[in-house]
Design an enzyme around this catalytic site. Structure first.
Site, PDB file in Angstrom:
ATOM      1  N   ARG A  26      -9.253 -12.248   0.755  1.00  0.00           N
ATOM      2  CA  ARG A  26     -10.041 -11.145   0.165  1.00  0.00           C
ATOM      3  C   ARG A  26     -11.390 -11.609  -0.400  1.00  0.00           C
ATOM      4  NH1 ARG A  26      -7.176  -6.296  -1.524  1.00  0.00           N
ATOM      5  NH2 ARG A  26      -5.786  -5.867   0.190  1.00  0.00           N
ATOM      6  N   ARG A  30     -14.294  -6.277  -3.932  1.00  0.00           N
ATOM      7  CA  ARG A  30     -14.897  -5.587  -5.069  1.00  0.00           C
ATOM      8  C   ARG A  30     -15.379  -6.469  -6.205  1.00  0.00           C
ATOM      9  NH1 ARG A  30     -10.206  -1.193  -5.449  1.00  0.00           N
ATOM     10  NH2 ARG A  30      -9.162  -3.138  -4.908  1.00  0.00           N
ATOM     11  N   ARG A  39     -20.358  -0.904   0.004  1.00  0.00           N
ATOM     12  CA  ARG A  39     -19.219   0.017   0.021  1.00  0.00           C
ATOM     13  C   ARG A  39     -19.642   1.416  -0.436  1.00  0.00           C
ATOM     14  NH1 ARG A  39     -15.480   2.921  -0.111  1.00  0.00           N
ATOM     15  NH2 ARG A  39     -13.360   2.653  -0.885  1.00  0.00           N
ATOM     16  N   ASP A  76      -8.768  -4.284   7.804  1.00  0.00           N
ATOM     17  CA  ASP A  76      -7.547  -4.151   7.002  1.00  0.00           C
ATOM     18  C   ASP A  76      -6.346  -4.194   7.935  1.00  0.00           C
ATOM     19  OD1 ASP A  76      -6.876  -3.368   3.994  1.00  0.00           O
ATOM     20  OD2 ASP A  76      -5.381  -2.453   5.300  1.00  0.00           O
ATOM     21  N   TYR A 151       4.615  -0.059   4.882  1.00  0.00           N
ATOM     22  CA  TYR A 151       3.676   1.037   4.562  1.00  0.00           C
ATOM     23  C   TYR A 151       3.930   2.246   5.465  1.00  0.00           C
ATOM     24  CZ  TYR A 151       1.082  -2.258   1.674  1.00  0.00           C
ATOM     25  OH  TYR A 151       0.731  -3.158   0.699  1.00  0.00           O
TER      26      TYR A 151
HETATM   27  O1  CP3 Z   1      -9.723 -11.096   3.084  1.00  0.00           O
HETATM   28  C1  CP3 Z   1     -10.760 -10.470   3.399  1.00  0.00           C
HETATM   29  O2  CP3 Z   1     -11.839 -10.589   2.756  1.00  0.00           O
HETATM   30  C2  CP3 Z   1     -10.732  -9.618   4.648  1.00  0.00           C
HETATM   31  C3  CP3 Z   1     -10.428  -8.261   4.474  1.00  0.00           C
HETATM   32  C4  CP3 Z   1      -9.025  -7.784   4.129  1.00  0.00           C
HETATM   33  C5  CP3 Z   1      -8.820  -6.578   3.418  1.00  0.00           C
HETATM   34  N1  CP3 Z   1      -7.487  -6.322   3.419  1.00  0.00           N
HETATM   35  C6  CP3 Z   1      -9.882  -5.758   2.837  1.00  0.00           C
HETATM   36  C7  CP3 Z   1      -9.545  -4.742   1.821  1.00  0.00           C
HETATM   37  C8  CP3 Z   1      -7.776  -8.279   4.492  1.00  0.00           C
HETATM   38  C9  CP3 Z   1      -7.417  -9.559   5.217  1.00  0.00           C
HETATM   39  C10 CP3 Z   1      -6.807  -7.337   4.051  1.00  0.00           C
HETATM   40  C11 CP3 Z   1      -5.357  -7.485   4.288  1.00  0.00           C
HETATM   41  C12 CP3 Z   1      -4.428  -6.527   3.683  1.00  0.00           C
HETATM   42  N2  CP3 Z   1      -4.588  -5.190   3.495  1.00  0.00           N
HETATM   43  C13 CP3 Z   1      -3.108  -6.860   3.286  1.00  0.00           C
HETATM   44  C14 CP3 Z   1      -2.488  -8.221   3.418  1.00  0.00           C
HETATM   45  C15 CP3 Z   1      -2.959  -9.161   2.392  1.00  0.00           C
HETATM   46  C16 CP3 Z   1      -2.635  -8.768   0.983  1.00  0.00           C
HETATM   47  O3  CP3 Z   1      -3.567  -8.568   0.207  1.00  0.00           O
HETATM   48  O4  CP3 Z   1      -1.440  -8.674   0.676  1.00  0.00           O
HETATM   49  C17 CP3 Z   1      -2.517  -5.703   2.775  1.00  0.00           C
HETATM   50  C18 CP3 Z   1      -1.105  -5.568   2.210  1.00  0.00           C
HETATM   51  C19 CP3 Z   1      -3.452  -4.639   2.941  1.00  0.00           C
HETATM   52  C20 CP3 Z   1      -3.253  -3.214   2.602  1.00  0.00           C
HETATM   53  C21 CP3 Z   1      -4.212  -2.756   1.590  1.00  0.00           C
HETATM   54  N3  CP3 Z   1      -5.573  -2.583   1.807  1.00  0.00           N
HETATM   55  C22 CP3 Z   1      -3.951  -2.404   0.248  1.00  0.00           C
HETATM   56  C23 CP3 Z   1      -2.577  -2.468  -0.409  1.00  0.00           C
HETATM   57  C24 CP3 Z   1      -5.166  -2.006  -0.311  1.00  0.00           C
HETATM   58  C25 CP3 Z   1      -5.373  -1.378  -1.666  1.00  0.00           C
HETATM   59  C26 CP3 Z   1      -5.341  -2.360  -2.769  1.00  0.00           C
HETATM   60  C27 CP3 Z   1      -6.710  -2.504  -3.369  1.00  0.00           C
HETATM   61  O5  CP3 Z   1      -7.106  -3.629  -3.633  1.00  0.00           O
HETATM   62  O6  CP3 Z   1      -7.338  -1.468  -3.572  1.00  0.00           O
HETATM   63  C28 CP3 Z   1      -6.170  -2.169   0.659  1.00  0.00           C
HETATM   64  C29 CP3 Z   1      -7.604  -1.897   0.496  1.00  0.00           C
HETATM   65  C30 CP3 Z   1      -8.555  -3.011   0.779  1.00  0.00           C
HETATM   66  N4  CP3 Z   1      -8.496  -3.871   1.842  1.00  0.00           N
HETATM   67  C31 CP3 Z   1      -9.713  -3.336   0.012  1.00  0.00           C
HETATM   68  C32 CP3 Z   1     -10.344  -4.417   0.671  1.00  0.00           C
HETATM   69  C33 CP3 Z   1     -11.626  -5.095   0.293  1.00  0.00           C
HETATM   70  C34 CP3 Z   1     -10.185  -2.608  -1.233  1.00  0.00           C
HETATM   71  C35 CP3 Z   1     -10.688  -1.239  -0.836  1.00  0.00           C
HETATM   72  C36 CP3 Z   1     -12.065  -0.893  -1.382  1.00  0.00           C
HETATM   73  O7  CP3 Z   1     -13.019  -1.667  -1.230  1.00  0.00           O
HETATM   74  O8  CP3 Z   1     -12.183   0.209  -1.921  1.00  0.00           O
END
Ligand code: CP3
Length: 343
Positions: A26, A30, A39, A76, A151
Protein backbone atom coordinates in the site's frame (compact mmCIF):
# COMPACT_ATOMS: atom_id res chain seq x y z
CA UNK A 1 22.84 -9.08 -10.27
CA UNK A 2 20.18 -9.04 -12.96
CA UNK A 3 21.31 -7.23 -16.12
CA UNK A 4 18.96 -4.42 -15.25
CA UNK A 5 20.05 -4.17 -11.61
CA UNK A 6 16.51 -4.85 -10.37
CA UNK A 7 17.27 -5.80 -6.78
CA UNK A 8 13.88 -7.17 -5.82
CA UNK A 9 14.13 -9.48 -8.80
CA UNK A 10 17.60 -10.56 -7.70
CA UNK A 11 16.24 -11.56 -4.28
CA UNK A 12 13.39 -13.44 -5.96
CA UNK A 13 16.09 -15.34 -7.83
CA UNK A 14 17.50 -16.42 -4.48
CA UNK A 15 20.33 -13.89 -4.08
CA UNK A 16 21.19 -12.05 -0.90
CA UNK A 17 21.35 -8.32 -1.60
CA UNK A 18 22.92 -5.98 0.99
CA UNK A 19 21.29 -3.74 2.04
CA UNK A 20 18.05 -5.55 1.23
CA UNK A 21 15.75 -3.97 -1.33
CA UNK A 22 12.65 -2.31 0.10
CA UNK A 23 9.09 -1.54 -0.94
CA UNK A 24 5.93 -1.23 1.17
CA UNK A 25 2.52 -2.79 0.74
CA UNK A 26 0.00 0.00 0.00
CA UNK A 27 2.90 2.37 -0.64
CA UNK A 28 0.63 4.46 -2.87
CA UNK A 29 -2.20 5.58 -0.66
CA UNK A 30 -3.90 8.00 1.63
CA UNK A 31 -0.90 8.73 3.89
CA UNK A 32 0.58 10.66 0.92
CA UNK A 33 -0.79 14.18 0.28
CA UNK A 34 -0.07 13.81 -3.46
CA UNK A 35 -2.20 10.62 -3.53
CA UNK A 36 -5.09 12.40 -1.79
CA UNK A 37 -4.85 15.22 -4.34
CA UNK A 38 -5.00 12.88 -7.35
CA UNK A 39 -7.72 10.81 -5.69
CA UNK A 40 -9.84 13.95 -5.10
CA UNK A 41 -10.13 14.71 -8.80
CA UNK A 42 -10.28 11.09 -10.04
CA UNK A 43 -13.93 10.57 -9.07
CA UNK A 44 -14.46 7.17 -7.44
CA UNK A 45 -11.71 4.83 -6.27
CA UNK A 46 -12.53 2.42 -9.12
CA UNK A 47 -12.35 5.29 -11.63
CA UNK A 48 -8.81 5.82 -10.37
CA UNK A 49 -8.00 2.11 -10.80
CA UNK A 50 -9.32 2.14 -14.39
CA UNK A 51 -7.58 5.35 -15.49
CA UNK A 52 -4.18 4.33 -16.92
CA UNK A 53 -2.98 7.91 -16.68
CA UNK A 54 -3.97 8.49 -13.04
CA UNK A 55 -3.17 4.96 -11.87
CA UNK A 56 0.32 5.36 -13.38
CA UNK A 57 0.70 8.71 -11.64
CA UNK A 58 -0.21 7.37 -8.17
CA UNK A 59 2.01 4.30 -8.64
CA UNK A 60 4.96 6.59 -9.42
CA UNK A 61 4.36 9.00 -6.51
CA UNK A 62 6.03 6.88 -3.79
CA UNK A 63 8.86 5.97 -6.19
CA UNK A 64 9.63 9.65 -6.78
CA UNK A 65 9.41 10.48 -3.10
CA UNK A 66 11.37 7.55 -1.63
CA UNK A 67 13.08 5.72 -4.50
CA UNK A 68 11.67 2.34 -3.45
CA UNK A 69 13.23 -0.67 -5.19
CA UNK A 70 9.85 -1.87 -6.43
CA UNK A 71 6.71 -0.17 -7.69
CA UNK A 72 3.42 -2.02 -7.25
CA UNK A 73 0.73 -1.50 -9.83
CA UNK A 74 -2.00 0.72 -8.43
CA UNK A 75 -5.25 -1.22 -8.58
CA UNK A 76 -7.23 -3.40 -6.17
CA UNK A 77 -7.85 -7.10 -5.66
CA UNK A 78 -11.58 -6.41 -6.08
CA UNK A 79 -11.33 -5.47 -9.77
CA UNK A 80 -11.87 -9.21 -10.38
CA UNK A 81 -15.35 -9.28 -8.76
CA UNK A 82 -15.98 -5.96 -10.47
CA UNK A 83 -15.16 -7.57 -13.82
CA UNK A 84 -17.62 -10.33 -12.87
CA UNK A 85 -20.40 -7.74 -12.60
CA UNK A 86 -20.76 -8.00 -8.82
CA UNK A 87 -21.51 -4.26 -8.61
CA UNK A 88 -18.43 -3.37 -6.57
CA UNK A 89 -18.35 0.05 -4.92
CA UNK A 90 -16.09 1.78 -2.45
CA UNK A 91 -17.95 4.23 -0.27
CA UNK A 92 -16.07 6.52 2.09
CA UNK A 93 -15.98 5.08 5.60
CA UNK A 94 -17.66 1.78 4.62
CA UNK A 95 -14.87 -0.09 2.84
CA UNK A 96 -15.70 -2.16 -0.21
CA UNK A 97 -19.22 -3.38 -0.91
CA UNK A 98 -20.70 -5.59 -3.64
CA UNK A 99 -23.71 -7.79 -4.33
CA UNK A 100 -23.29 -11.00 -2.28
CA UNK A 101 -23.06 -14.10 -4.43
CA UNK A 102 -25.02 -17.34 -3.76
CA UNK A 103 -25.02 -20.89 -5.18
CA UNK A 104 -26.88 -19.96 -8.36
CA UNK A 105 -24.65 -16.92 -8.88
CA UNK A 106 -21.60 -19.16 -8.60
CA UNK A 107 -23.07 -21.65 -11.10
CA UNK A 108 -23.61 -18.78 -13.55
CA UNK A 109 -20.06 -17.34 -13.37
CA UNK A 110 -18.42 -16.97 -16.74
CA UNK A 111 -15.00 -15.64 -17.77
CA UNK A 112 -16.54 -13.78 -20.68
CA UNK A 113 -15.76 -10.07 -20.76
CA UNK A 114 -13.18 -10.13 -17.96
CA UNK A 115 -10.18 -9.49 -20.22
CA UNK A 116 -11.94 -6.57 -21.88
CA UNK A 117 -12.95 -5.10 -18.52
CA UNK A 118 -9.38 -5.27 -17.18
CA UNK A 119 -7.72 -3.78 -20.29
CA UNK A 120 -7.14 -0.36 -18.64
CA UNK A 121 -5.26 -2.06 -15.78
CA UNK A 122 -3.04 -3.91 -18.24
CA UNK A 123 -2.49 -0.61 -20.09
CA UNK A 124 -1.32 0.87 -16.75
CA UNK A 125 1.26 -1.93 -16.41
CA UNK A 126 2.67 -1.17 -19.90
CA UNK A 127 2.86 2.53 -19.16
CA UNK A 128 4.57 1.90 -15.86
CA UNK A 129 7.28 -0.22 -17.42
CA UNK A 130 7.97 2.58 -19.89
CA UNK A 131 8.02 5.33 -17.24
CA UNK A 132 9.77 3.66 -14.31
CA UNK A 133 13.52 3.89 -13.82
CA UNK A 134 15.09 0.71 -15.32
CA UNK A 135 16.38 -0.41 -11.92
CA UNK A 136 12.91 -0.37 -10.33
CA UNK A 137 11.22 -3.78 -10.21
CA UNK A 138 7.59 -3.60 -11.35
CA UNK A 139 5.17 -5.75 -9.38
CA UNK A 140 1.75 -6.82 -10.52
CA UNK A 141 -0.70 -8.51 -8.16
CA UNK A 142 -4.05 -10.10 -7.56
CA UNK A 143 -5.99 -11.42 -4.60
CA UNK A 144 -5.87 -15.10 -3.68
CA UNK A 145 -9.12 -16.97 -4.41
CA UNK A 146 -9.97 -17.38 -0.71
CA UNK A 147 -9.55 -13.68 0.11
CA UNK A 148 -11.49 -12.51 -2.96
CA UNK A 149 -14.20 -15.10 -2.25
CA UNK A 150 -14.67 -13.80 1.32
CA UNK A 151 -15.74 -10.40 -0.06
CA UNK A 152 -17.88 -11.97 -2.80
CA UNK A 153 -19.82 -14.14 -0.34
CA UNK A 154 -20.36 -11.52 2.39
CA UNK A 155 -20.74 -8.59 0.00
CA UNK A 156 -18.50 -6.50 2.26
CA UNK A 157 -15.53 -6.78 4.62
CA UNK A 158 -16.08 -8.54 7.95
CA UNK A 159 -13.78 -8.94 10.99
CA UNK A 160 -13.48 -12.73 10.75
CA UNK A 161 -14.99 -13.72 7.38
CA UNK A 162 -17.65 -15.78 9.16
CA UNK A 163 -20.06 -15.60 6.17
CA UNK A 164 -17.54 -17.24 3.80
CA UNK A 165 -16.49 -19.84 6.40
CA UNK A 166 -20.13 -20.74 6.96
CA UNK A 167 -20.91 -20.85 3.23
CA UNK A 168 -17.93 -23.16 2.68
CA UNK A 169 -19.34 -25.67 5.22
CA UNK A 170 -22.91 -25.40 3.94
CA UNK A 171 -22.24 -25.44 0.20
CA UNK A 172 -18.85 -27.15 -0.21
CA UNK A 173 -19.21 -27.92 -3.91
CA UNK A 174 -20.30 -24.43 -4.90
CA UNK A 175 -17.56 -22.94 -2.76
CA UNK A 176 -14.83 -25.06 -4.36
CA UNK A 177 -16.18 -24.13 -7.78
CA UNK A 178 -15.92 -20.46 -6.84
CA UNK A 179 -12.30 -20.89 -5.67
CA UNK A 180 -11.27 -22.79 -8.80
CA UNK A 181 -12.99 -20.27 -11.04
CA UNK A 182 -11.20 -17.39 -9.29
CA UNK A 183 -7.88 -19.26 -9.49
CA UNK A 184 -8.25 -19.69 -13.25
CA UNK A 185 -9.34 -16.15 -14.13
CA UNK A 186 -6.75 -14.69 -11.75
CA UNK A 187 -4.01 -16.78 -13.40
CA UNK A 188 -5.03 -15.35 -16.79
CA UNK A 189 -4.94 -11.86 -15.29
CA UNK A 190 -1.43 -12.40 -13.87
CA UNK A 191 -0.19 -13.73 -17.22
CA UNK A 192 -1.51 -10.53 -18.89
CA UNK A 193 0.28 -8.40 -16.29
CA UNK A 194 3.54 -10.30 -16.85
CA UNK A 195 3.20 -9.95 -20.62
CA UNK A 196 2.61 -6.20 -20.25
CA UNK A 197 5.88 -5.80 -18.31
CA UNK A 198 5.43 -6.84 -14.67
CA UNK A 199 8.74 -8.35 -13.46
CA UNK A 200 7.04 -10.30 -10.69
CA UNK A 201 3.60 -10.63 -9.14
CA UNK A 202 2.29 -10.89 -5.60
CA UNK A 203 -0.73 -12.94 -4.56
CA UNK A 204 -2.48 -11.41 -1.52
CA UNK A 205 -4.19 -13.93 0.76
CA UNK A 206 -4.94 -11.31 3.40
CA UNK A 207 -7.57 -13.44 5.15
CA UNK A 208 -5.67 -16.75 5.32
CA UNK A 209 -5.39 -16.29 9.10
CA UNK A 210 -9.05 -17.00 9.85
CA UNK A 211 -8.86 -20.55 8.48
CA UNK A 212 -8.39 -23.77 10.44
CA UNK A 213 -5.66 -26.19 9.41
CA UNK A 214 -7.77 -28.33 7.08
CA UNK A 215 -9.48 -25.32 5.51
CA UNK A 216 -6.17 -23.50 5.05
CA UNK A 217 -5.00 -26.42 2.95
CA UNK A 218 -8.24 -26.64 0.92
CA UNK A 219 -9.17 -22.97 0.52
CA UNK A 220 -5.86 -21.13 0.64
CA UNK A 221 -2.96 -23.42 -0.37
CA UNK A 222 -4.67 -25.52 -3.02
CA UNK A 223 -6.22 -22.68 -5.09
CA UNK A 224 -3.02 -20.61 -4.88
CA UNK A 225 -1.02 -23.66 -6.04
CA UNK A 226 -3.50 -24.11 -8.90
CA UNK A 227 -3.11 -20.46 -9.89
CA UNK A 228 0.69 -20.59 -9.77
CA UNK A 229 0.79 -23.86 -11.76
CA UNK A 230 -1.44 -22.28 -14.40
CA UNK A 231 0.79 -19.19 -14.67
CA UNK A 232 4.00 -21.29 -14.77
CA UNK A 233 2.58 -23.62 -17.43
CA UNK A 234 2.44 -20.58 -19.70
CA UNK A 235 5.24 -18.38 -18.30
CA UNK A 236 7.78 -20.78 -16.74
CA UNK A 237 10.04 -17.99 -15.54
CA UNK A 238 7.31 -16.00 -13.76
CA UNK A 239 8.46 -14.72 -10.37
CA UNK A 240 5.79 -14.98 -7.70
CA UNK A 241 5.48 -13.79 -4.09
CA UNK A 242 2.71 -15.37 -2.02
CA UNK A 243 1.49 -13.54 1.09
CA UNK A 244 -0.77 -15.52 3.41
CA UNK A 245 -1.46 -13.10 6.24
CA UNK A 246 -1.97 -14.61 9.67
CA UNK A 247 -1.11 -18.17 8.61
CA UNK A 248 1.50 -18.52 11.37
CA UNK A 249 2.96 -21.99 11.75
CA UNK A 250 1.05 -23.17 8.67
CA UNK A 251 3.61 -21.21 6.61
CA UNK A 252 6.08 -24.01 7.23
CA UNK A 253 5.47 -25.75 3.92
CA UNK A 254 3.63 -22.93 2.18
CA UNK A 255 6.36 -22.01 -0.29
CA UNK A 256 6.84 -25.59 -1.48
CA UNK A 257 3.13 -26.39 -1.43
CA UNK A 258 2.17 -23.36 -3.52
CA UNK A 259 5.25 -23.20 -5.77
CA UNK A 260 5.87 -19.52 -4.94
CA UNK A 261 9.39 -18.11 -5.23
CA UNK A 262 9.12 -16.08 -2.04
CA UNK A 263 6.74 -15.81 0.86
CA UNK A 264 5.43 -12.65 2.47
CA UNK A 265 5.40 -12.58 6.28
CA UNK A 266 3.12 -10.53 8.52
CA UNK A 267 4.45 -8.95 11.72
CA UNK A 268 3.11 -11.73 13.97
CA UNK A 269 5.59 -14.21 12.45
CA UNK A 270 8.42 -14.62 14.99
CA UNK A 271 11.79 -13.71 13.52
CA UNK A 272 13.26 -17.06 14.65
CA UNK A 273 10.62 -18.87 12.57
CA UNK A 274 11.15 -16.39 9.70
CA UNK A 275 14.85 -17.32 9.74
CA UNK A 276 13.93 -21.02 9.44
CA UNK A 277 11.70 -20.24 6.47
CA UNK A 278 14.44 -18.14 4.89
CA UNK A 279 16.85 -21.14 4.86
CA UNK A 280 14.59 -22.51 2.22
CA UNK A 281 13.96 -19.43 0.08
CA UNK A 282 13.48 -15.66 0.00
CA UNK A 283 11.19 -13.96 2.50
CA UNK A 284 9.51 -10.57 2.48
CA UNK A 285 8.40 -8.51 5.49
CA UNK A 286 7.61 -8.03 8.24
CA UNK A 287 7.59 -4.72 10.14
CA UNK A 288 4.43 -3.87 12.07
CA UNK A 289 2.79 -0.95 10.18
CA UNK A 290 2.05 0.63 13.58
CA UNK A 291 5.78 1.11 14.10
CA UNK A 292 5.72 3.43 11.07
CA UNK A 293 2.90 5.42 12.67
CA UNK A 294 4.80 5.59 15.97
CA UNK A 295 8.17 6.51 14.43
CA UNK A 296 11.31 7.18 16.50
CA UNK A 297 12.71 4.42 18.68
CA UNK A 298 9.85 1.97 18.06
CA UNK A 299 10.47 2.27 14.35
CA UNK A 300 14.25 1.91 14.63
CA UNK A 301 14.08 -1.09 16.96
CA UNK A 302 11.63 -2.91 14.72
CA UNK A 303 13.78 -2.32 11.65
CA UNK A 304 17.01 -3.35 13.38
CA UNK A 305 15.52 -6.58 14.72
CA UNK A 306 14.47 -7.67 11.23
CA UNK A 307 17.79 -6.71 9.65
CA UNK A 308 19.77 -8.44 12.37
CA UNK A 309 17.94 -11.75 12.00
CA UNK A 310 17.09 -11.80 8.27
CA UNK A 311 19.60 -9.36 6.74
CA UNK A 312 22.24 -12.02 5.93
CA UNK A 313 19.92 -13.98 3.64
CA UNK A 314 17.52 -13.35 0.76
CA UNK A 315 15.20 -10.64 2.14
CA UNK A 316 12.87 -8.08 0.62
CA UNK A 317 12.25 -5.54 3.35
CA UNK A 318 8.55 -4.67 3.69
CA UNK A 319 5.84 -4.13 6.24
CA UNK A 320 3.85 -7.04 7.61
CA UNK A 321 0.71 -5.56 6.01
CA UNK A 322 -0.27 -2.33 4.25
CA UNK A 323 0.85 1.08 5.45
CA UNK A 324 -2.03 2.88 7.15
CA UNK A 325 -3.45 6.33 6.29
CA UNK A 326 -2.23 7.82 9.58
CA UNK A 327 1.45 7.03 8.88
CA UNK A 328 3.67 10.12 8.75
CA UNK A 329 5.45 10.37 5.35
CA UNK A 330 8.58 11.56 7.24
CA UNK A 331 8.67 8.26 9.14
CA UNK A 332 8.73 6.44 5.83
CA UNK A 333 11.82 8.48 4.84
CA UNK A 334 13.41 7.48 8.16
CA UNK A 335 12.57 3.84 7.47
CA UNK A 336 14.10 3.83 3.99
CA UNK A 337 17.24 5.61 5.21
CA UNK A 338 17.78 3.14 8.06
CA UNK A 339 17.29 0.05 5.89
CA UNK A 340 19.66 1.46 3.26
CA UNK A 341 22.38 2.12 5.84
CA UNK A 342 22.52 -1.59 6.77
CA UNK A 343 25.61 -3.69 6.12
O1 CP3 B 1 -0.07 -1.60 -2.46
C1 CP3 B 1 -0.33 -0.70 -3.29
O2 CP3 B 1 0.11 0.48 -3.16
C2 CP3 B 1 -1.11 -1.07 -4.53
C3 CP3 B 1 -2.50 -0.89 -4.47
C4 CP3 B 1 -3.40 -1.79 -3.65
C5 CP3 B 1 -4.63 -1.32 -3.13
N1 CP3 B 1 -5.29 -2.38 -2.60
C6 CP3 B 1 -5.09 0.07 -3.21
C7 CP3 B 1 -6.19 0.52 -2.33
C8 CP3 B 1 -3.31 -3.15 -3.35
C9 CP3 B 1 -2.19 -4.13 -3.62
C10 CP3 B 1 -4.52 -3.51 -2.70
C11 CP3 B 1 -4.83 -4.89 -2.26
C12 CP3 B 1 -6.04 -5.14 -1.49
N2 CP3 B 1 -7.27 -4.57 -1.61
C13 CP3 B 1 -6.15 -6.17 -0.51
C14 CP3 B 1 -5.05 -7.12 -0.14
C15 CP3 B 1 -4.04 -6.50 0.73
C16 CP3 B 1 -4.56 -6.02 2.05
O3 CP3 B 1 -4.47 -4.82 2.31
O4 CP3 B 1 -5.03 -6.86 2.82
C17 CP3 B 1 -7.45 -6.13 0.00
C18 CP3 B 1 -8.04 -7.03 1.09
C19 CP3 B 1 -8.16 -5.13 -0.73
C20 CP3 B 1 -9.59 -4.76 -0.58
C21 CP3 B 1 -9.75 -3.36 -0.17
N3 CP3 B 1 -9.48 -2.26 -0.98
C22 CP3 B 1 -10.20 -2.87 1.07
C23 CP3 B 1 -10.59 -3.75 2.26
C24 CP3 B 1 -10.22 -1.48 0.98
C25 CP3 B 1 -10.79 -0.51 1.99
C26 CP3 B 1 -9.89 -0.29 3.15
C27 CP3 B 1 -9.34 1.10 3.12
O5 CP3 B 1 -8.16 1.26 3.37
O6 CP3 B 1 -10.14 2.00 2.85
C28 CP3 B 1 -9.72 -1.12 -0.28
C29 CP3 B 1 -9.53 0.24 -0.80
C30 CP3 B 1 -8.17 0.62 -1.27
N4 CP3 B 1 -7.34 -0.14 -2.05
C31 CP3 B 1 -7.52 1.87 -1.03
C32 CP3 B 1 -6.28 1.81 -1.71
C33 CP3 B 1 -5.24 2.89 -1.81
C34 CP3 B 1 -8.10 3.04 -0.25
C35 CP3 B 1 -9.23 3.64 -1.05
C36 CP3 B 1 -9.14 5.15 -1.22
O7 CP3 B 1 -8.10 5.69 -1.63
O8 CP3 B 1 -10.16 5.80 -0.97
Amino acid sequence: MSDLNRKVLDVLNGKTVTPPPIWLMRQAGRYLPEYRATRAHAGSFLDLCYSPELATEVTLQPIRRYGFDAAILFSDILVIPDALNRNVRFTEGHGPQMDPIDESGIAALSPEGITEHLKPVIETVSRLRRELPTETTLLGFCGAPWTVATYMIAGHGTPDQAPARLFAYQYPEAFLRLLDFLADVSADYLVSQIDAGADAVQIFDSWAGVLGEVEFEKFSVRPVARMIASVRARRPKAKIIAFAKGAGILLKNYRQATGADAIGLDWSVPLSFAAELQKDGPVQGNLDPMRVVAGGRSLDEGIDAILQVLGQGPLIFNLGHGITPQADPEHVSDLVRRVRSFG
